[in-house]
Structure formats: C-alpha cells, structure tokens
Write a protein that holds these residues in place. Structure first.
Motif, mmCIF file in Angstrom:
data_model
loop_
_atom_site.group_PDB
_atom_site.id
_atom_site.type_symbol
_atom_site.label_atom_id
_atom_site.label_comp_id
_atom_site.label_asym_id
_atom_site.label_seq_id
_atom_site.Cartn_x
_atom_site.Cartn_y
_atom_site.Cartn_z
ATOM 1 N N GLY A 36 14.182 -9.799 -12.567
ATOM 2 C CA GLY A 36 15.566 -9.487 -12.849
ATOM 3 C C GLY A 36 16.428 -10.596 -13.402
ATOM 4 O O GLY A 36 17.594 -10.372 -13.644
ATOM 5 N N GLN A 37 15.919 -11.783 -13.571
ATOM 6 C CA GLN A 37 16.741 -12.837 -14.135
ATOM 7 C C GLN A 37 16.376 -13.012 -15.595
ATOM 8 O O GLN A 37 15.640 -13.904 -15.971
ATOM 9 N N SER A 38 16.892 -12.121 -16.425
ATOM 10 C CA SER A 38 16.590 -12.183 -17.844
ATOM 11 C C SER A 38 17.859 -11.924 -18.637
ATOM 12 O O SER A 38 18.861 -11.449 -18.108
ATOM 13 N N ASN A 78 9.722 -16.010 -15.653
ATOM 14 C CA ASN A 78 9.575 -14.740 -16.351
ATOM 15 C C ASN A 78 8.475 -14.847 -17.396
ATOM 16 O O ASN A 78 8.381 -15.843 -18.106
ATOM 17 N N PRO A 79 7.635 -13.830 -17.515
ATOM 18 C CA PRO A 79 6.570 -13.862 -18.518
ATOM 19 C C PRO A 79 7.111 -13.579 -19.925
ATOM 20 O O PRO A 79 8.205 -13.049 -20.089
ATOM 21 N N ALA A 80 6.329 -13.941 -20.919
ATOM 22 C CA ALA A 80 6.687 -13.615 -22.306
ATOM 23 C C ALA A 80 6.636 -12.101 -22.463
ATOM 24 O O ALA A 80 5.872 -11.447 -21.770
ATOM 25 N N PRO A 81 7.431 -11.453 -23.286
ATOM 26 C CA PRO A 81 8.324 -12.070 -24.261
ATOM 27 C C PRO A 81 9.540 -12.687 -23.576
ATOM 28 O O PRO A 81 10.020 -12.174 -22.571
ATOM 29 N N CYS A 82 9.989 -13.790 -24.110
ATOM 30 C CA CYS A 82 11.078 -14.553 -23.509
ATOM 31 C C CYS A 82 12.408 -13.817 -23.685
ATOM 32 O O CYS A 82 12.825 -13.547 -24.797
ATOM 33 N N GLU A 83 13.049 -13.498 -22.572
ATOM 34 C CA GLU A 83 14.336 -12.828 -22.616
ATOM 35 C C GLU A 83 15.474 -13.762 -22.227
ATOM 36 O O GLU A 83 16.635 -13.410 -22.359
ATOM 37 N N ASN A 84 15.151 -14.948 -21.699
ATOM 38 C CA ASN A 84 16.152 -15.979 -21.467
ATOM 39 C C ASN A 84 16.095 -16.927 -22.654
ATOM 40 O O ASN A 84 15.040 -17.202 -23.200
ATOM 41 N N GLU A 140 6.557 -20.389 -19.952
ATOM 42 C CA GLU A 140 6.254 -20.163 -21.362
ATOM 43 C C GLU A 140 7.499 -20.185 -22.233
ATOM 44 O O GLU A 140 7.417 -20.429 -23.423
ATOM 45 N N CYS A 141 8.641 -19.911 -21.659
ATOM 46 C CA CYS A 141 9.844 -19.697 -22.449
ATOM 47 C C CYS A 141 10.702 -20.949 -22.635
ATOM 48 O O CYS A 141 11.694 -20.910 -23.341
ATOM 49 N N ILE A 142 10.379 -22.011 -21.982
ATOM 50 C CA ILE A 142 11.207 -23.225 -22.057
ATOM 51 C C ILE A 142 10.743 -24.107 -23.194
ATOM 52 O O ILE A 142 9.593 -24.351 -23.364
#
Length: 50
Positions: free
Chosen positions: A5-7, A28-34, A48-50
C-alpha cells in the motif's frame, strides 16, 4: 517504504545518513510506483526502484 500500500509517492531531494542497514529502502516490487529523485545517502540503498 514498506510493501502493501505504500505506492504512488514522490521521494524527492532528501539527504539520509547514519542508518545501520539501509538509508533508502523501497520494498515494493517492480513496476516502480514510487518515484525517487535527487536523494543522497551514505549507507547502502535497497530495492529495485531506488
């Protein structure tokens, strides 16, 4: 930012230091929403998203 829920957040221009394990972490897993832009850290980052 923890899983479940933190996206859809913008994490912009932060300076983070002095944490033991990770300074910046997004579970959070990809796809990156943040969106991470212009952040600086002294410890490792994780996710993965940073």
């Amino acid at each position: 930012m923890e899983l479940f829920g933190q996206s859809g957040n913008f994490v912009l221009i932060n300076i983070v230091s002095g944490n033991i394990d990770f300074d910046l972490r997004d579970d959070n897993p990809a796809p990156c929403e943040n969106i991470w832009v212009g952040n600086s850290s002294t410890a490792p980052t994780d996710g993965e998203c940073i």
